[in-house]
Design a protein around this motif. Structure first.
Motif, PDB file in Angstrom:
ATOM      1  N   ALA A  81       0.855  -1.200   0.000  1.00 56.54           N
ATOM      2  CA  ALA A  81       0.000   0.000   0.000  1.00 56.54           C
ATOM      3  C   ALA A  81       0.889   1.248   0.000  1.00 56.54           C
ATOM      4  CB  ALA A  81      -0.917   0.012   1.217  1.00 56.54           C
ATOM      5  N   PHE A  82       0.259   2.382  -0.277  1.00 53.28           N
ATOM      6  CA  PHE A  82       1.021   3.618  -0.491  1.00 53.28           C
ATOM      7  C   PHE A  82       1.479   4.320   0.779  1.00 53.28           C
ATOM      8  CE2 PHE A  82      -1.898   7.133   0.710  1.00 53.28           C
ATOM      9  CZ  PHE A  82      -3.012   6.393   1.050  1.00 53.28           C
ATOM     10  N   LYS A  83       0.981   3.906   1.934  1.00 59.05           N
ATOM     11  CA  LYS A  83       1.100   4.731   3.140  1.00 59.05           C
ATOM     12  C   LYS A  83       2.534   5.000   3.614  1.00 59.05           C
ATOM     13  CE  LYS A  83      -3.277   5.467   4.340  1.00 59.05           C
ATOM     14  NZ  LYS A  83      -3.878   6.682   4.893  1.00 59.05           N
ATOM     15  N   LEU A 110      -9.973   9.956  -7.237  1.00 58.30           N
ATOM     16  CA  LEU A 110      -9.264   9.800  -5.970  1.00 58.30           C
ATOM     17  C   LEU A 110     -10.232   9.323  -4.891  1.00 58.30           C
ATOM     18  CD1 LEU A 110      -7.320  13.209  -6.046  1.00 58.30           C
ATOM     19  CD2 LEU A 110      -6.369  10.947  -6.563  1.00 58.30           C
ATOM     20  N   GLN A 111      -9.911   8.212  -4.283  1.00 59.40           N
ATOM     21  CA  GLN A 111     -10.765   7.689  -3.215  1.00 59.40           C
ATOM     22  C   GLN A 111     -10.427   8.394  -1.895  1.00 59.40           C
ATOM     23  OE1 GLN A 111      -8.464   6.289  -5.032  1.00 59.40           O
ATOM     24  NE2 GLN A 111      -7.675   4.364  -4.242  1.00 59.40           N
ATOM     25  N   ALA A 112     -11.415   8.508  -1.022  1.00 64.81           N
ATOM     26  CA  ALA A 112     -11.171   9.215   0.238  1.00 64.81           C
ATOM     27  C   ALA A 112     -11.703   8.465   1.445  1.00 64.81           C
ATOM     28  CB  ALA A 112     -11.801  10.610   0.200  1.00 64.81           C
ATOM     29  N   GLY A 113     -10.849   8.460   2.477  1.00 67.74           N
ATOM     30  CA  GLY A 113     -11.274   8.081   3.820  1.00 67.74           C
ATOM     31  C   GLY A 113     -11.474   9.408   4.545  1.00 67.74           C
ATOM     32  N   VAL A 114     -10.401   9.879   5.220  1.00 71.10           N
ATOM     33  CA  VAL A 114     -10.455  11.222   5.804  1.00 71.10           C
ATOM     34  C   VAL A 114     -10.152  12.298   4.761  1.00 71.10           C
ATOM     35  CG1 VAL A 114      -9.810  10.421   8.115  1.00 71.10           C
ATOM     36  CG2 VAL A 114      -8.025  11.149   6.526  1.00 71.10           C
ATOM     37  N   GLY A 115      -9.546  11.882   3.647  1.00 71.76           N
ATOM     38  CA  GLY A 115      -9.260  12.823   2.568  1.00 71.76           C
ATOM     39  C   GLY A 115      -7.832  13.326   2.498  1.00 71.76           C
ATOM     40  N   SER A 116      -6.932  12.772   3.315  1.00 67.01           N
ATOM     41  CA  SER A 116      -5.527  13.228   3.272  1.00 67.01           C
ATOM     42  C   SER A 116      -4.874  12.831   1.954  1.00 67.01           C
ATOM     43  CB  SER A 116      -4.714  12.620   4.420  1.00 67.01           C
ATOM     44  OG  SER A 116      -5.309  12.900   5.648  1.00 67.01           O
ATOM     45  N   PHE A 117      -5.095  11.591   1.551  1.00 62.37           N
ATOM     46  CA  PHE A 117      -4.529  11.112   0.284  1.00 62.37           C
ATOM     47  C   PHE A 117      -5.059  11.955  -0.879  1.00 62.37           C
ATOM     48  CE2 PHE A 117      -6.113   8.525  -3.298  1.00 62.37           C
ATOM     49  CZ  PHE A 117      -4.934   8.390  -4.016  1.00 62.37           C
ATOM     50  N   ALA A 118      -6.381  12.042  -0.972  1.00 59.17           N
ATOM     51  CA  ALA A 118      -6.986  12.774  -2.091  1.00 59.17           C
ATOM     52  C   ALA A 118      -6.568  14.242  -2.060  1.00 59.17           C
ATOM     53  CB  ALA A 118      -8.508  12.648  -2.030  1.00 59.17           C
ATOM     54  N   ALA A 142     -12.096  -0.952   3.861  1.00 56.40           N
ATOM     55  CA  ALA A 142     -11.678  -0.651   5.234  1.00 56.40           C
ATOM     56  C   ALA A 142     -10.839   0.630   5.315  1.00 56.40           C
ATOM     57  CB  ALA A 142     -10.899  -1.830   5.804  1.00 56.40           C
ATOM     58  N   GLY A 143      -9.983   0.844   4.343  1.00 57.29           N
ATOM     59  CA  GLY A 143      -9.111   2.023   4.371  1.00 57.29           C
ATOM     60  C   GLY A 143      -9.878   3.327   4.210  1.00 57.29           C
ATOM     61  N   LEU A 144     -11.102   3.218   3.737  1.00 57.43           N
ATOM     62  CA  LEU A 144     -11.909   4.427   3.504  1.00 57.43           C
ATOM     63  C   LEU A 144     -13.007   4.572   4.565  1.00 57.43           C
ATOM     64  CD1 LEU A 144     -12.327   4.117  -0.392  1.00 57.43           C
ATOM     65  CD2 LEU A 144     -10.367   4.949   0.913  1.00 57.43           C
ATOM     66  N   ALA A 145     -12.990   3.686   5.562  1.00 60.95           N
ATOM     67  CA  ALA A 145     -14.043   3.686   6.585  1.00 60.95           C
ATOM     68  C   ALA A 145     -13.740   4.716   7.663  1.00 60.95           C
ATOM     69  CB  ALA A 145     -14.177   2.283   7.184  1.00 60.95           C
ATOM     70  N   SER A 180      -4.365   2.884  -7.589  1.00 64.02           N
ATOM     71  CA  SER A 180      -4.696   1.675  -6.828  1.00 64.02           C
ATOM     72  C   SER A 180      -3.810   1.707  -5.588  1.00 64.02           C
ATOM     73  CB  SER A 180      -4.441   0.415  -7.654  1.00 64.02           C
ATOM     74  OG  SER A 180      -4.658  -0.707  -6.825  1.00 64.02           O
ATOM     75  N   THR A 181      -4.378   2.209  -4.504  1.00 70.19           N
ATOM     76  CA  THR A 181      -3.577   2.538  -3.325  1.00 70.19           C
ATOM     77  C   THR A 181      -3.207   1.342  -2.459  1.00 70.19           C
ATOM     78  OG1 THR A 181      -5.710   3.163  -2.405  1.00 70.19           O
ATOM     79  CG2 THR A 181      -4.237   4.963  -3.048  1.00 70.19           C
ATOM     80  N   GLU A 182      -3.776   0.182  -2.773  1.00 66.97           N
ATOM     81  CA  GLU A 182      -3.380  -1.018  -2.017  1.00 66.97           C
ATOM     82  C   GLU A 182      -3.527  -2.252  -2.899  1.00 66.97           C
ATOM     83  OE1 GLU A 182      -5.908  -1.854   1.367  1.00 66.97           O
ATOM     84  OE2 GLU A 182      -7.722  -1.873   0.151  1.00 66.97           O
TER      85      GLU A 182
HETATM   86  C1  LIG Z   1      -5.626   1.710   0.557  1.00 65.61           C
HETATM   87  C2  LIG Z   1      -6.077   3.051   0.976  1.00 65.61           C
HETATM   88  N1  LIG Z   1      -6.511   3.900   0.039  1.00 65.61           N
HETATM   89  C3  LIG Z   1      -6.950   5.122   0.349  1.00 65.61           C
HETATM   90  C4  LIG Z   1      -6.966   5.541   1.662  1.00 65.61           C
HETATM   91  C5  LIG Z   1      -7.566   6.882   1.958  1.00 65.61           C
HETATM   92  O1  LIG Z   1      -6.721   7.757   2.559  1.00 65.61           O
HETATM   93  P1  LIG Z   1      -7.321   8.956   3.426  1.00 65.61           P
HETATM   94  O2  LIG Z   1      -7.804   8.392   4.711  1.00 65.61           O
HETATM   95  O3  LIG Z   1      -6.186   9.863   3.549  1.00 65.61           O
HETATM   96  O4  LIG Z   1      -8.453   9.546   2.662  1.00 65.61           O
HETATM   97  C6  LIG Z   1      -6.506   4.691   2.674  1.00 65.61           C
HETATM   98  C7  LIG Z   1      -6.471   5.125   4.083  1.00 65.61           C
HETATM   99  O5  LIG Z   1      -6.238   4.389   4.983  1.00 65.61           O
HETATM  100  C8  LIG Z   1      -6.050   3.418   2.326  1.00 65.61           C
HETATM  101  O6  LIG Z   1      -5.619   2.545   3.244  1.00 65.61           O
END
Ligand SMILES: Cc1ncc(COP(=O)(O)O)c(C=O)c1O
Length: 408
Positions: A77-79, A236-244, A296-299, A384-386
């Motif tokens: 994954a990209f983290k 761009l997919q978002a959980g909290v939105g830091s990545f996006a 899960a990463g976007l939850a 594809s972040t993971e």
């Molecule tokens: C695989 C993956 N993609 C996207 C995200 C979204 O990142 P963010 O929470 O910064 O929006 C996460 C966050 O955990 C993630 O694990």
């Protein structure tokens, strides 16, 4: 803001905002040292940018590019990009050195290692961020404590423990797990390395966002090798939105008035960015509850307060998606057409591509497709972040067809 009616569970808001000033902490000059620093981290290599030419033909667009972050630092994954840069910045502050003058190995040298060995990094995670914190802390000879929300995957927990953290699953949702990690850091004098910002806690998450710009810059360089100067569309997919927010803020600085049409994609049960855009009062709005989704990463229910403003001002659309959209993206990427390459993409990595495939193939979604100006000239970029970070669930979706398709 214009709301598009729900079709097949997909809801969208189209932005009518005119972009403000580009976020200065994501400018080219502010982030120019980030990639240099990453090149000093052991195992650094640009991840592949896969051009799915047969898929593009099938969908009726010019290009579909997928940046495959499953290859990042061996973490699937990209983290690691955000974590290595942010932890290095924390250490630079403590040691009073300039990040542009040091490499990652500098922190492992005996005299520096001695100074930092008692530091404890604390975080909350759905999986990927925590694994990256554990991995980086262990390499530096430091400790890490990682909290996960209830119902987290045991495989993901094990990955974090294997990377060296004291990790556990709490009986709370993601946002409360973040609060617990903050309390824990305060209690033990540890350093919270959280990939989301709130009022009064912005410095570290901003460094994390800056860390993410490396993959955005790599993607542009890789496209240039094919003669493509910029994508027309970014998903761009978002959980909290830091990545996006990190990627979009960086591209806003690079492309200015030529910014690609950017769509923010979220799971319907945790669509806090969509909810905030819909409210249209400039403020971030939280979603509460179990945030139940396969992504899960976007939850995550509470937007990063800094990147929310970037997403608010620069995104063209916000889309809330049922889980089948992610499942479809996983399957499309796992079943390449002809000579296209296979991309192993996990639940949170595949939702953008899943949405693209539906928009181009389903007549019922034409209104949204047209609003996004998707057509035969479109050059689409997805991240594809993971990879298969929960391999058991990946197999259930991709091999056994678990989770409904649109037709069920
Ligand atoms: C695989 C993956 N993609 C996207 C995200 C979204 O990142 P963010 O929470 O910064 O929006 C996460 C966050 O955990 C993630 O694990």
């Amino acid at each position: 803001m214009e709301k598009i009616n729900k079709i097949y569970g997909i809801k969208a808001v189209i932005s009518d905002k005119k972009a403000n000033e580009q976020p200065s902490f994501l400018s080219e000059s502010e982030t120019k040292g980030v990639r240099n620093f990453h090149t000093t981290v052991e195992g650094y290599k640009a991840t592949p940018l896969v051009s799915l030419d047969n898929l593009a033909k099938e969908l009726g667009v010019s290009k579909v590019y997928v940046k495959d972050e499953s290859y990042r630092f061996g973490l699937n994954a990209f983290k690691g990009l955000g974590v290595t840069y942010a932890i290095a910045k924390v250490l630079c502050e403590k040691l009073d050195v300039d990040i542009n003058s040091v490499s990652f190995d500098y922190f492992k040298s005996p005299e520096v290692a001695e100074k930092i060995k008692d530091m404890v990094f604390v975080t909350a995670t759905d999986g990927n961020h925590g694994r990256a914190v554990a991995w980086a802390a262990t390499q530096l000879g430091c400790k890490s404590i990682v909290y996960m929300p209830k119902d987290s995957s045991l495989r993901r927990l094990q990955h974090i423990k294997d990377a060296g953290a004291d990790a556990s699953i709490l009986d709370v949702n993601y946002d409360d797990a973040v609060r617990k990690s903050k309390e824990k850091a305060e209690e033990i004098g540890g350093y919270i390395v959280q990939d989301t910002a709130w009022e009064g806690y912005e410095k570290v998450p901003n460094w994390i966002c800056q860390g993410y710009t490396t993959m955005a810059a790599e993607a542009l360089d890789q496209m240039k090798l094919e003669g493509v100067i910029r994508p027309t569309h970014v998903f761009l997919q978002a959980g909290v939105g830091s990545f996006a927010g990190g990627i979009l803020g960086y591209y806003a600085n690079i492309f200015k008035a030529q910014l690609p049409i950017t769509t923010i994609v979220e799971p319907e049960k945790a669509a806090c960015i969509y909810k905030s855009a819909l409210a249209n009062d400039d403020k971030p709005h939280a979603v509460t509850g179990d945030l139940d989704t396969i992504m899960a990463g976007l939850a995550c229910g509470e937007p990063n307060t800094v990147t929310w403003e970037i997403l608010r001002d620069f995104a063209s659309a916000y889309v809330s998606c049922p889980d089948y959209v992610a499942a479809r993206g996983m399957r499309v990427l796992a079943n390449p057409i002809g000579s296209d390459e296979k991309v192993v993409s996990g639940e949170s990595g595949a939702v953008g591509l899943g949405l693209v495939s539906l928009l181009m193939e389903r007549e019922e979604l034409k209104e949204l497709k047209d609003k996004l100006q998707l057509d035969e000239n479109s050059v689409i970029l997805c991240f594809s972040t993971e990879g298969d970070t929960d391999p058991d669930h990946y197999k259930k979706v991709v091999y056994d067809g678990k989770n409904p398709s649109i037709f069920e």
